[in-house]
Design a protein around this motif. Sequence first.
Motif, short mmCIF file in Angstrom:
data_model
loop_
_atom_site.label_atom_id
_atom_site.label_comp_id
_atom_site.label_asym_id
_atom_site.label_seq_id
_atom_site.Cartn_x
_atom_site.Cartn_y
_atom_site.Cartn_z
N GLU A 196 0.83 -1.20 0.00
CA GLU A 196 0.00 0.00 0.00
C GLU A 196 0.86 1.26 0.00
O GLU A 196 0.55 2.24 -0.70
CB GLU A 196 -0.92 -0.02 1.22
N PHE A 197 1.94 1.26 0.79
CA PHE A 197 2.82 2.42 0.81
C PHE A 197 3.48 2.66 -0.56
O PHE A 197 3.70 3.81 -0.95
CB PHE A 197 3.90 2.26 1.88
N GLU A 198 3.80 1.60 -1.28
CA GLU A 198 4.39 1.77 -2.61
C GLU A 198 3.40 2.41 -3.56
O GLU A 198 3.76 3.27 -4.38
CB GLU A 198 4.87 0.43 -3.14
N VAL A 199 2.14 2.02 -3.48
CA VAL A 199 1.11 2.66 -4.30
C VAL A 199 0.97 4.14 -3.94
O VAL A 199 0.96 5.01 -4.81
CB VAL A 199 -0.24 1.94 -4.13
N ALA A 200 0.87 4.42 -2.63
CA ALA A 200 0.69 5.81 -2.20
C ALA A 200 1.88 6.67 -2.59
O ALA A 200 1.71 7.82 -3.03
CB ALA A 200 0.48 5.85 -0.68
N SER A 201 3.10 6.15 -2.46
CA SER A 201 4.27 6.95 -2.78
C SER A 201 4.37 7.21 -4.28
O SER A 201 4.74 8.30 -4.72
CB SER A 201 5.54 6.29 -2.27
N SER A 255 -6.57 -7.28 2.59
CA SER A 255 -6.65 -7.55 4.03
C SER A 255 -7.28 -6.41 4.81
O SER A 255 -7.61 -6.58 5.98
CB SER A 255 -5.24 -7.82 4.58
N ARG A 256 -7.47 -5.25 4.15
CA ARG A 256 -7.97 -4.07 4.87
C ARG A 256 -9.17 -3.44 4.16
O ARG A 256 -9.46 -2.25 4.35
CB ARG A 256 -6.84 -3.04 5.02
N ALA A 310 -7.51 -4.32 -4.48
CA ALA A 310 -7.10 -3.12 -3.75
C ALA A 310 -7.86 -1.90 -4.24
O ALA A 310 -8.34 -1.84 -5.38
CB ALA A 310 -5.60 -2.89 -3.90
N MET A 311 -7.94 -0.91 -3.34
CA MET A 311 -8.54 0.38 -3.64
C MET A 311 -7.51 1.48 -3.42
O MET A 311 -6.70 1.41 -2.48
CB MET A 311 -9.75 0.63 -2.73
#
Length: 378
Positions: free
Chosen positions: A181-186, A208-209, A226-227
């Motif tokens: 998720e952090f890789e997507v956000a970054s 998972s979230r 994922a979203m």
Amino acid sequence: MNVPAPATALAGFATPATGQPAGAQPGNPDDRATKRQRVLEILDAKGHDSLLLTSHTALTWYLDGSRMHISLAGDPIAALLVDRSGEHLITFNNEAERLAAEELPPGVELHAVPWHGQLTDAVGALAGPGEPLAEKAVAAELRAARQPMLPGESARYARLCADAARAMTDVLSRATPETTEFEVASALAARIVAAGAEPLVLLCSGSSRSAFRHPLATHAPLGRRAMAVVCARRHGLVANVTRWVRFDVGTPEELDAEERIAAVEADIFAATVPGATLGGIFAEIQAAYARHGFGADQWTLHHQGGPAGYAGRDPRATAATGDVVVPNQTFTWNPSGPGVKIEDTVQLTAAGTTVLTLDPRWPASDVNGLPRPLTLQL
């Protein structure tokens, strides 16, 4: 292919085609003249001679795109006194030179106070006799003045929204189940900043979230589904967009819920017409959830969106919101259910509803004449 690391993501995006040259001052003279006239009409109606604007939303709207922040989380670094003779921007002495060179539209007088002082220190001398009208005293009137988008800002908004949608496609099309998720956000942040915008909100949830409606990114891998959510600001305007990606064929329950949440949104769009009230649209939202099998209480679990533009929502719609929809107004509705959400920024035009956060590369289906995003299947 993995989502590129932030440094790689920046490559090739340093000078986006839709960006603004360094040092170029924002603002459209015709739009600014119209905005000034709208403020003068507020002064006339209230029997005042001046108005002090102090919020990011009001300042960037009135100055037609000027950046009035340093920290994204901080207060504005300026206040604007609008009176019948002109416009006076008050800022700190350590900000004045840059604002004058890069942010201040023509015709606005600049006044500096010491960096350790208060912006209000200069207001009394500039306002003359009588207290200026406080922004909060005319919050509803200013919101109404912002509602109909003018030609210059409509064009800027459309470019920003398209940039945000393209960033989503660029990043999510490179994702894998192992991407975090952090890789997507970054990667999203890198593209938004390279486009000359500010990432106000970046959300991402892997499989998972998926139960969380506002999922701040973590180190969790995306997994099978994922979203991602982006709220990007440029020239004061905020584009809002949500997209989904999936690495398998999806379960029948997911596919059914995705179709039904799009149907809820279609009902909201059908109710969002000039002359409707936000409270009336909100009643339709409540009914649409029940109509499409999500349950009558689904609206209580997340805000539903509302008018967009110089704030993420301006305002969030509720049953008690009496604002009236006008032509050329922009909206971001975001109906959601368990494991599903749909969100784009749109504008009401003479031709109907136009989706602004649109990238033709993203898979879409036609829903009541509008291209609505599908889950990207990789």
